[in-house]
Design a protein around this motif. Structure first.
Motif, PDB file in Angstrom:
ATOM      1  N   LEU A 185      -5.506   6.940  -9.737  1.00 41.98           N
ATOM      2  CA  LEU A 185      -6.195   7.019  -8.450  1.00 41.98           C
ATOM      3  C   LEU A 185      -7.545   6.305  -8.490  1.00 41.98           C
ATOM      4  N   TYR A 193      -7.479   2.689  -7.358  1.00 39.98           N
ATOM      5  CA  TYR A 193      -6.865   2.428  -6.047  1.00 39.98           C
ATOM      6  C   TYR A 193      -7.457   1.159  -5.437  1.00 39.98           C
ATOM      7  N   ILE A 241       0.901   6.833  -6.791  1.00 40.63           N
ATOM      8  CA  ILE A 241      -0.176   7.799  -7.039  1.00 40.63           C
ATOM      9  C   ILE A 241       0.344   9.224  -6.895  1.00 40.63           C
ATOM     10  N   ASP A 242       1.160   9.451  -5.850  1.00 43.24           N
ATOM     11  CA  ASP A 242       1.734  10.788  -5.642  1.00 43.24           C
ATOM     12  C   ASP A 242       2.590  11.220  -6.826  1.00 43.24           C
ATOM     13  N   ASN A 245       0.613   4.125  -2.876  1.00 43.12           N
ATOM     14  CA  ASN A 245       0.373   5.538  -2.542  1.00 43.12           C
ATOM     15  C   ASN A 245       1.474   6.431  -3.117  1.00 43.12           C
ATOM     16  N   ARG A 258       0.826  -1.209   0.000  1.00 36.33           N
ATOM     17  CA  ARG A 258       0.000   0.000   0.000  1.00 36.33           C
ATOM     18  C   ARG A 258       0.863   1.263   0.000  1.00 36.33           C
ATOM     19  N   ARG A 259       1.959   1.237   0.734  1.00 38.65           N
ATOM     20  CA  ARG A 259       2.848   2.395   0.794  1.00 38.65           C
ATOM     21  C   ARG A 259       3.376   2.745  -0.596  1.00 38.65           C
TER      22      ARG A 259
END
Length: 240
Positions: free
Chosen positions: A42, A45, A35-36, A32, A28-29
């Motif tokens: 997104l 997700y 996505i950043d 994320n 998950r990290r």
């Protein structure tokens, strides 16, 4: 679909629920992060629909009587190679430091303030600065261990050991002390927290010593020792 398959694979390895949770959290990290950096859509997700819970873990600790047994343990000649692990463990009990913080401890981490010894360092896990009045905690027993190992041209106070090696040695040490518990290095930190609360130290003080950002993290320790409840109730007058 990938996440559920990955979880199934981890369960087939017979991993603990919290270990599985940790692996999934790493995935998950990075999602994320992607996505950043606009590398991942997104709208796709996956953690919107996928959930995994963390199990409540039992925080093992030593009672005051068990701690005394560890402190009084004298290793036989053929077990002298365990002494370093024993000293590190007791040092962690007296200071509340994690394995990484004990391992990175430098001679200059001990500072003198108004003629008294404090440990001053930044915790590896949280990057939180912490100051520990070692001259006050446990009658300054941590200082005896510190001065036993400090000296020479060493960058760190304690010689290098892997966490796994120390934990392996601690299993033998616990057996020699007659303690029927799974003693790992992190038990030292739990032991300090429960012991200080048992002795009536304010929970916010314990929070600062442990370097916890949130009081809720420290409050977990206030629920684990029956003797803490007994001590508090003994100080209450129920007479009318």
């Amino acid at each position: 679909e990938f996440l559920t398959d990955f979880e199934r694979y981890l369960r087939e390895l017979k991993l603990h629920q919290n270990t599985i949770f940790k692996h999934i959290s790493i995935v998950r990290r990075y999602i994320n992060l992607a996505i950043d950096k606009e590398l991942f859509d997104l709208n796709k997700y996956p953690f919107r629909k996928y959930r995994i819970k963390k199990a409540k873990s039992k925080r093992e600790y030593l009672t005051p009587e068990e701690l005394e047994r560890i402190e009084n343990l004298r290793l036989p000649q053929e077990k002298q190679h365990l002494q370093q692990a024993l000293d590190k463990f007791l040092f962690a009990v007296y200071t509340g430091l994690r394995f990484g913080d004990v391992s990175q401890l430098k001679p200059e981490s001990l500072v003198i303030v108004d003629g008294k010894e404090w440990i001053n360092l930044e915790m590896q896990k949280t990057d939180e600065a912490v100051r520990i009045p070692v001259y006050l905690l446990f009658d300054g027993k941590a200082l005896d261990i510190f001065y036993k190992y400090v000296g020479g041209e060493k960058a760190a106070v304690f010689p290098y050991q892997k966490n796994e090696t120390v934990n392996f040695h601690l299993r033998t040490i616990a057996q020699l002390a007659g303690i029927n518990k799974r003693v790992t290095f992190h038990v030292a930190r739990h032991t300090q927290a429960t012991y200080l609360l048992y002795k009536g130290v304010n929970i916010t003080t314990v929070q600062k010593l442990l370097g916890h950002r949130r009081l809720e993290t420290t409050q977990i320790y206030g629920k684990v020792m029956d003797m803490t409840i007994i001590n508090e109730l003994q100080n209450v007058s129920f007479s009318r």
